[in-house]
Write a protein that holds these residues in place. Sequence first.
Motif, short mmCIF file in Angstrom:
data_model
loop_
_atom_site.label_atom_id
_atom_site.label_comp_id
_atom_site.label_asym_id
_atom_site.label_seq_id
_atom_site.Cartn_x
_atom_site.Cartn_y
_atom_site.Cartn_z
N VAL A 248 0.84 -1.20 0.00
CA VAL A 248 0.00 0.00 0.00
C VAL A 248 0.87 1.25 0.00
CG1 VAL A 248 -1.70 1.32 1.30
CG2 VAL A 248 -1.94 -1.14 1.10
N SER A 249 1.93 1.22 0.79
CA SER A 249 2.82 2.38 0.87
C SER A 249 3.47 2.69 -0.48
CB SER A 249 3.91 2.14 1.92
OG SER A 249 3.33 1.97 3.21
N ALA A 250 3.62 1.67 -1.31
CA ALA A 250 4.22 1.87 -2.63
C ALA A 250 3.36 2.74 -3.53
CB ALA A 250 4.48 0.52 -3.29
N VAL A 251 2.04 2.72 -3.31
CA VAL A 251 1.13 3.51 -4.15
C VAL A 251 0.58 4.74 -3.43
CG1 VAL A 251 0.50 1.54 -5.57
CG2 VAL A 251 -0.86 2.05 -3.55
N LEU A 252 0.82 4.85 -2.14
CA LEU A 252 0.39 6.04 -1.41
C LEU A 252 1.22 7.25 -1.82
CD1 LEU A 252 -0.09 4.80 2.29
CD2 LEU A 252 -1.81 5.99 0.92
N PRO A 253 0.65 8.44 -1.77
CA PRO A 253 1.47 9.64 -2.00
C PRO A 253 2.47 9.80 -0.86
CG PRO A 253 -0.74 10.25 -1.27
CD PRO A 253 -0.76 8.77 -1.53
N PRO A 254 3.57 10.50 -1.08
CA PRO A 254 4.60 10.61 -0.03
C PRO A 254 4.12 11.36 1.21
CG PRO A 254 5.10 12.03 -1.90
CD PRO A 254 3.98 11.14 -2.33
N PHE A 255 3.13 12.23 1.04
CA PHE A 255 2.58 12.97 2.18
C PHE A 255 1.08 12.66 2.24
CE2 PHE A 255 6.03 15.45 0.26
CZ PHE A 255 6.96 15.40 1.31
N PRO A 256 0.70 11.52 2.84
CA PRO A 256 -0.68 11.03 2.72
C PRO A 256 -1.70 11.76 3.59
CG PRO A 256 0.62 9.55 4.08
CD PRO A 256 1.57 10.57 3.54
N VAL A 257 -1.24 12.51 4.60
CA VAL A 257 -2.15 13.26 5.47
C VAL A 257 -1.59 14.67 5.62
CG1 VAL A 257 -3.30 13.38 7.72
CG2 VAL A 257 -2.74 11.15 6.73
N ALA A 258 -2.45 15.67 5.48
CA ALA A 258 -2.02 17.05 5.65
C ALA A 258 -1.56 17.30 7.09
CB ALA A 258 -3.15 18.01 5.29
N ALA A 259 -0.68 18.28 7.26
CA ALA A 259 -0.11 18.56 8.58
C ALA A 259 -1.19 18.86 9.61
CB ALA A 259 0.87 19.72 8.47
N ALA A 260 -2.24 19.57 9.21
CA ALA A 260 -3.31 19.88 10.17
C ALA A 260 -4.01 18.62 10.64
CB ALA A 260 -4.31 20.83 9.52
N GLY A 261 -4.23 17.67 9.72
CA GLY A 261 -4.85 16.40 10.09
C GLY A 261 -3.97 15.59 11.02
N VAL A 262 -2.67 15.57 10.73
CA VAL A 262 -1.73 14.86 11.60
C VAL A 262 -1.76 15.44 13.01
CG1 VAL A 262 0.71 14.41 12.05
CG2 VAL A 262 -0.20 14.13 9.74
N ALA A 263 -1.69 16.76 13.10
CA ALA A 263 -1.70 17.42 14.42
C ALA A 263 -2.98 17.11 15.18
CB ALA A 263 -1.54 18.92 14.24
N ALA A 264 -4.11 17.13 14.47
CA ALA A 264 -5.39 16.85 15.12
C ALA A 264 -5.46 15.41 15.63
CB ALA A 264 -6.53 17.12 14.15
N ALA A 265 -5.02 14.47 14.79
CA ALA A 265 -5.10 13.06 15.17
C ALA A 265 -4.16 12.73 16.33
CB ALA A 265 -4.78 12.19 13.96
N VAL A 266 -2.93 13.21 16.26
CA VAL A 266 -1.97 12.94 17.34
C VAL A 266 -2.49 13.51 18.66
CG1 VAL A 266 0.34 13.47 18.20
CG2 VAL A 266 0.03 12.77 15.81
N THR A 267 -3.03 14.71 18.61
CA THR A 267 -3.57 15.32 19.83
C THR A 267 -4.76 14.53 20.34
OG1 THR A 267 -2.84 17.51 19.07
CG2 THR A 267 -4.49 17.45 20.83
#
Length: 362
Positions: A248-267
Amino acid sequence: MNSITDPHTLPRPRAGIARIPVYSAALPGATPVLFRASSNEAATAPSAAVVAAVTTATQAGNRYPALHGADLIASLAASVGQPVGRIAVGDGSLSLLNYLLLAFLEPGHRVVYAWRSYEAYPICVLTCGGEPAAVPLAADFGHDLDAMAAAIDDTTDVVILCNPNNPTGMAFGADALADFLARVPSHVLVVLDEAYRDFTGPDLAFEATGFLEQHPNLVLLRTFSKAYALAGLRVGYLVASDAIVAAVSAVLPPFPVAAAGVAAAVTSLGEPEVRDDLVHAVLAGREAMTEVLVSAGLPVVPGNGNFLWIPLGPASAELAGRLREAGITVRLFAGEGVRITVGEPGLAEAVGRALAIAETGA
């Protein structure tokens, strides 16, 4: 005729594109929307900590997020108790399903899924050049796992299980999954879509990661859209074997989640109490809505999601229209039923008033 302007030389989409169904929407109407109960969203906004984290992330919006969502994967690994190599992230679990099919579905091969289930499944299958193989639900509106196992043939690459099922809300337990997996050939990918897992009743709830060691063809799809109230920020993840994640990682874009989404999910992962409060509100709202609908004489499936299924068949459009006139949007599946999201304060009471007015003809 010049080929530049000749309409017969213009780009043409793949032949299968014309078969892709359109994702449905809530009924339009002139009445202002008072309650949006059509999209299975959370009724509450993200927490103050999540909003602060997103704000900080957008202030660095000129920079790319971590490659492959590595920071989010690290947080998820700690949360779900799995190695980082068994997790991939994307902009929603639906997006990850598309990438799974892109990686594992051969053109023209079949994907088995229950129907009615999540309406995006045939869209995803056809988008990736596969052939949908829909298996009717059982009489109780749950998956007919026996029939789904029997539907697997030599051209089947993938099976999708939606548990709890959207839009009917029915769920199956760990024993049923174990029995089903034992009947699926090991080369067939089994995708367990767990978008609504947090709302499952205690008699059916289970932790599916325990199946991964014995069944390396299993993939778990999960989302931050529902119990974490991040639908608008588009974050999902999958848990699977290292080999599946690598493909799956081979076909995923290199930045699969926007920074705002990452920050929200981690929090959000650091605020389990916020998720728990939301889940409790949904369960209370589901009970209240069930009482209102049953009191109005409507058939209600005892579901396990943040929604309820009202299987009214041909009368479904009438109910959806009545509620829309009262400012309540629901999801209509014409000729089958109505799905109504639960958990928003005051919604059950508003539905009760709308049904009472319809009953009296006032």
